[in-house]
Design a protein around this motif. Structure first.
Motif, PDB file in Angstrom:
ATOM      1  N   ALA A  16       0.881  -1.181   0.036  1.00 48.25           N
ATOM      2  CA  ALA A  16       0.005   0.035  -0.031  1.00 48.25           C
ATOM      3  C   ALA A  16       0.789   1.209  -0.040  1.00 48.25           C
ATOM      4  CB  ALA A  16      -1.069  -0.047   1.062  1.00 48.25           C
ATOM      5  N   THR A  17       2.040   1.254   0.687  1.00 47.76           N
ATOM      6  CA  THR A  17       2.699   2.502   0.756  1.00 47.76           C
ATOM      7  C   THR A  17       3.756   2.540  -0.281  1.00 47.76           C
ATOM      8  OG1 THR A  17       4.177   1.373   2.292  1.00 47.76           O
ATOM      9  CG2 THR A  17       2.634   2.420   3.225  1.00 47.76           C
ATOM     10  N   ALA A  18       4.252   1.532  -0.807  1.00 50.47           N
ATOM     11  CA  ALA A  18       5.370   1.492  -1.837  1.00 50.47           C
ATOM     12  C   ALA A  18       4.618   1.638  -3.154  1.00 50.47           C
ATOM     13  CB  ALA A  18       6.288   0.092  -1.806  1.00 50.47           C
ATOM     14  N   LYS A  19       3.719   0.823  -3.554  1.00 55.72           N
ATOM     15  CA  LYS A  19       3.047   0.680  -4.865  1.00 55.72           C
ATOM     16  C   LYS A  19       2.041   1.653  -4.990  1.00 55.72           C
ATOM     17  CE  LYS A  19       5.934  -2.313  -6.598  1.00 55.72           C
ATOM     18  NZ  LYS A  19       6.644  -2.128  -7.620  1.00 55.72           N
ATOM     19  N   LEU A  20       0.884   1.685  -4.048  1.00 58.50           N
ATOM     20  CA  LEU A  20      -0.204   2.412  -4.080  1.00 58.50           C
ATOM     21  C   LEU A  20      -0.084   3.994  -3.716  1.00 58.50           C
ATOM     22  CD1 LEU A  20      -2.970   0.025  -2.765  1.00 58.50           C
ATOM     23  CD2 LEU A  20      -2.074   0.288  -5.372  1.00 58.50           C
ATOM     24  N   LYS A  21       1.164   4.025  -2.938  1.00 59.25           N
ATOM     25  CA  LYS A  21       1.381   5.232  -2.485  1.00 59.25           C
ATOM     26  C   LYS A  21       0.372   5.937  -1.410  1.00 59.25           C
ATOM     27  CE  LYS A  21       4.888   5.295  -5.354  1.00 59.25           C
ATOM     28  NZ  LYS A  21       6.475   5.038  -4.757  1.00 59.25           N
ATOM     29  N   LEU A  22      -0.076   4.880  -0.792  1.00 58.20           N
ATOM     30  CA  LEU A  22      -1.005   5.290   0.492  1.00 58.20           C
ATOM     31  C   LEU A  22      -0.351   5.721   1.617  1.00 58.20           C
ATOM     32  CD1 LEU A  22      -4.126   5.270   1.214  1.00 58.20           C
ATOM     33  CD2 LEU A  22      -3.667   2.811   2.312  1.00 58.20           C
ATOM     34  N   HIS A  23      -0.762   6.693   2.340  1.00 58.02           N
ATOM     35  CA  HIS A  23      -0.010   7.414   3.506  1.00 58.02           C
ATOM     36  C   HIS A  23      -0.136   6.140   4.684  1.00 58.02           C
ATOM     37  CE1 HIS A  23       0.888   9.575   6.896  1.00 58.02           C
ATOM     38  NE2 HIS A  23       1.063  10.836   6.320  1.00 58.02           N
ATOM     39  N   PRO A  24       1.308   6.145   5.274  1.00 60.00           N
ATOM     40  CA  PRO A  24       1.411   5.022   6.054  1.00 60.00           C
ATOM     41  C   PRO A  24       0.374   5.035   7.181  1.00 60.00           C
ATOM     42  CG  PRO A  24       3.516   5.977   5.719  1.00 60.00           C
ATOM     43  CD  PRO A  24       2.560   6.717   4.794  1.00 60.00           C
ATOM     44  N   PHE A  25       0.020   5.976   7.369  1.00 58.55           N
ATOM     45  CA  PHE A  25      -1.313   5.981   8.778  1.00 58.55           C
ATOM     46  C   PHE A  25      -2.204   5.499   8.296  1.00 58.55           C
ATOM     47  CE2 PHE A  25      -5.213   7.981  10.194  1.00 58.55           C
ATOM     48  CZ  PHE A  25      -4.873   7.958  11.669  1.00 58.55           C
ATOM     49  N   LEU A  26      -2.877   5.387   7.159  1.00 61.46           N
ATOM     50  CA  LEU A  26      -3.871   4.430   6.693  1.00 61.46           C
ATOM     51  C   LEU A  26      -3.612   3.053   6.713  1.00 61.46           C
ATOM     52  CD1 LEU A  26      -5.740   7.233   4.136  1.00 61.46           C
ATOM     53  CD2 LEU A  26      -6.357   6.585   6.756  1.00 61.46           C
ATOM     54  N   ALA A  27      -2.549   2.743   5.922  1.00 61.66           N
ATOM     55  CA  ALA A  27      -2.010   1.375   5.620  1.00 61.66           C
ATOM     56  C   ALA A  27      -1.757   0.748   7.092  1.00 61.66           C
ATOM     57  CB  ALA A  27      -0.631   1.666   4.885  1.00 61.66           C
ATOM     58  N   LEU A  28      -1.178   1.314   8.006  1.00 58.98           N
ATOM     59  CA  LEU A  28      -1.153   0.727   9.200  1.00 58.98           C
ATOM     60  C   LEU A  28      -2.393   0.451  10.017  1.00 58.98           C
ATOM     61  CD1 LEU A  28       1.872   2.779  10.549  1.00 58.98           C
ATOM     62  CD2 LEU A  28       1.922   0.257  10.770  1.00 58.98           C
ATOM     63  N   LEU A  29      -3.438   1.519   9.961  1.00 63.63           N
ATOM     64  CA  LEU A  29      -4.679   1.269  10.469  1.00 63.63           C
ATOM     65  C   LEU A  29      -5.605  -0.032   9.629  1.00 63.63           C
ATOM     66  CD1 LEU A  29      -6.414   4.807  11.151  1.00 63.63           C
ATOM     67  CD2 LEU A  29      -5.567   3.045  12.827  1.00 63.63           C
ATOM     68  N   GLY A  30      -5.266  -0.029   8.338  1.00 62.20           N
ATOM     69  CA  GLY A  30      -6.011  -0.839   7.378  1.00 62.20           C
ATOM     70  C   GLY A  30      -5.526  -2.324   8.095  1.00 62.20           C
ATOM     71  N   ALA A  31      -4.143  -2.302   7.971  1.00 60.94           N
ATOM     72  CA  ALA A  31      -3.510  -3.773   8.694  1.00 60.94           C
ATOM     73  C   ALA A  31      -3.741  -3.965   9.996  1.00 60.94           C
ATOM     74  CB  ALA A  31      -2.000  -3.478   8.434  1.00 60.94           C
ATOM     75  N   SER A  32      -4.083  -3.121  10.838  1.00 61.58           N
ATOM     76  CA  SER A  32      -4.689  -3.576  12.247  1.00 61.58           C
ATOM     77  C   SER A  32      -5.888  -4.012  12.119  1.00 61.58           C
ATOM     78  CB  SER A  32      -4.611  -1.864  13.163  1.00 61.58           C
ATOM     79  OG  SER A  32      -3.208  -1.448  13.222  1.00 61.58           O
ATOM     80  N   PHE A  33      -6.930  -3.271  11.321  1.00 60.32           N
ATOM     81  CA  PHE A  33      -8.205  -4.066  11.260  1.00 60.32           C
ATOM     82  C   PHE A  33      -8.255  -5.569  10.605  1.00 60.32           C
ATOM     83  CE2 PHE A  33      -9.657   0.500  12.025  1.00 60.32           C
ATOM     84  CZ  PHE A  33     -10.768   0.092  12.980  1.00 60.32           C
ATOM     85  N   PHE A  34      -7.537  -5.560   9.604  1.00 61.70           N
ATOM     86  CA  PHE A  34      -7.223  -6.984   8.808  1.00 61.70           C
ATOM     87  C   PHE A  34      -6.779  -7.901  10.011  1.00 61.70           C
ATOM     88  CE2 PHE A  34      -4.428  -9.996   7.167  1.00 61.70           C
ATOM     89  CZ  PHE A  34      -5.299 -10.590   6.220  1.00 61.70           C
ATOM     90  N   VAL A  35      -5.782  -7.676  10.707  1.00 67.70           N
ATOM     91  CA  VAL A  35      -5.168  -8.848  11.601  1.00 67.70           C
ATOM     92  C   VAL A  35      -6.193  -9.056  12.686  1.00 67.70           C
ATOM     93  CG1 VAL A  35      -3.346  -9.272  13.226  1.00 67.70           C
ATOM     94  CG2 VAL A  35      -2.732  -8.129  10.834  1.00 67.70           C
TER      95      VAL A  35
END
Length: 448
Positions: A16-35
């Motif tokens: 999400a951060t490297a390819k989609l250029k999503l901000h790490p804040f949202l990427a981390l939150l998304g991963a938190s919910f997924f896990v």
């Protein structure tokens, strides 16, 4: 299956951060919910853990990050960073200009972000290169590697602070600062030697251009603060944190003197004293300095706070999935010796750094991942946890290349071609990371 779920969460953050250029804040939150969801955690517990993880980390290090950022911006805008550079140059003379730039970078990047530090000092290193008749590329790499060493290893830079918060080492920031300052020395020296070896073989357009004389560069900044005022905002908090740490270890915990010394030595209070000391650098007391400068520093601190808090949320979710219990039941064998465990955060952080480019994000994510392992392995106390932070920082150095903003700052402001920057800057950061993990492991073997 649980480890697979966590791995998928980490891979999502990288993608999400490297390819989609999503901000790490949202990427981390998304991963938190997924896990949380994929591991079978009750939905309301997911929300509770994310809130507690985010808020808990802000409680311990939020003010420290903001105060450190304010100090850095004031040092940058007041000319104090230039003054510190000028003092180092005056002491060392011009016989080893690359070494002077390495030391300047080492000092300036303790409170100032390495990107900003390089931009501020770019004209200085070019003028000094002209004066000393050395290649601009060698000066650029020497400055960049000096900045990079303390940026990834020494609080109050946000990355090491966030890592300390995630692994429960906030109370040991004094030890982490001291160990970071020591471990960053060989990393800086390696960067200096590589700058001399490789940088002198690289030609850039600036080698053939007219640069301002060193004296002209200094004069162009106007009236600069005194040496004492320039260094005080950095030195004062480090001294206060050190005093607080010593008081906690040596004095009666019930005495008023001990309480006072631990109060002024707590990281939040010590950094706020640093902010007050930085006000001595203000050229004038006005809305511009007291409002605009502070406002700019708060804007710089905001994304770091968000990423750090989201990293805390991710770490809390992982911790409460039951992974600690699984680790306890496993035969971790060789890792229980401690020193070999340091390779785990190093390798994970290096993989994340290389994949997505941000040293701070690599430190935040990796520290969240390894935090549940530390109690299981019996890794606790000031020095062991400080060395874990150093191992994380070593990985977060390895390596700086085209997906790292600092890589582009160095190439654009020095005029190096990308292929030359890979040989000089990227290889230098690889050598710095390897040197740092080796030094960290040696310290562990001797003192732990």
């Amino acid at each position: 299956m649980l480890f697979l779920i966590i791995l998928i969460g980490v891979l999502f953050i990288v993608f999400a951060t490297a390819k989609l250029k999503l901000h790490p804040f949202l990427a981390l939150l998304g991963a938190s919910f997924f896990v949380g969801i994929a591991s079978g955690m009750p939905l309301l517990d997911i929300v509770k853990n994310i809130n507690e993880g985010f808020g808990g980390l802000m409680t311990s290090i939020g003010i420290v990050i903001i105060a450190g950022t304010i100090i850095g911006v004031i040092l940058e805008k007041s000319g104090a960073a230039y003054r510190m550079a000028e003092v180092v140059l005056r002491i060392l003379g011009e016989k080893r200009p690359q070494l002077a730039m390495s030391i300047i970078g080492y000092i300036v990047s303790i409170p100032v972000f390495c990107d900003s530090g390089f931009i501020i000092l770019s004209s200085l290193q070019k003028s000094l290169a002209k004066r000393a008749k050395v290649k601009v590329a060698s000066m650029a790499v020497a400055l960049a590697t000096g900045l990079y060493a303390t940026h990834t290893l020494v609080p109050p830079t946000p990355g090491p602070i966030a890592a300390a918060g995630n692994i429960g080492a906030t109370d040991y920031l004094g030890t982490i600062i001291l160990v970071g300052l020591i471990v960053a020395i060989p990393a800086t020296i390696v960067g200096y030697f590589w700058a001399v070896k490789m940088g002198t073989k690289i030609e850039v357009p600036a080698d053939h251009e007219e640069a301002l004389d060193y004296e002209e560069v200094i004069k162009s900044f106007g009236k600069m603060p005194s040496t004492f005022k320039a260094f005080l905002p950095i030195v004062l908090p480090i001294i206060l944190i050190g005093i607080g740490s010593v008081a906690a270890l040596t004095l009666d915990d019930k005495s008023g003197v001990s309480h006072f010394l631990q109060f002024i030595g707590s990281p939040s209070v010590a950094l706020l004293f640093g902010v007050l000391a930085s006000f001595l650098l203000l050229p004038e007391i006005s809305e511009v300095t007291l409002n605009d400068w502070i406002g700019e520093s708060l804007k710089e601190a905001a994304p770091i706070l968000l990423i750090t808090g989201a990293g805390g949320a991710f770490g809390t979710i992982i911790k409460n999935t039951g992974v600690a219990e699984i680790l306890q039941s496993m035969d971790l064998g060789a890792l229980s010796q401690g020193v070999l465990f340091l390779l785990v955060p190093f390798i994970i952080a290096a993989a994340l750094k290389s994949a997505q480019g941000s040293s701070t994000a690599a430190l935040v994510i990796t520290s969240s991942l390894i935090a549940p392992m530390l109690p299981t392995l019996g890794i606790e106390g000031a020095l062991p946890l400080a060395l874990v932070v150093m191992a994380l920082g070593a990985g977060a150095m390895t390596v700086s290349h085209v997906n790292d903003s600092f890589f582009w700052v160095v190439t654009q402001f020095s005029g190096m071609k990308v292929t030359d920057a890979y040989k000089a800057q990227t290889m230098a950061t690889l050598l710095q990371g390897i040197t740092t993990i080796i030094v960290t492991m040696i310290i562990w073997l001797i003192f732990v």
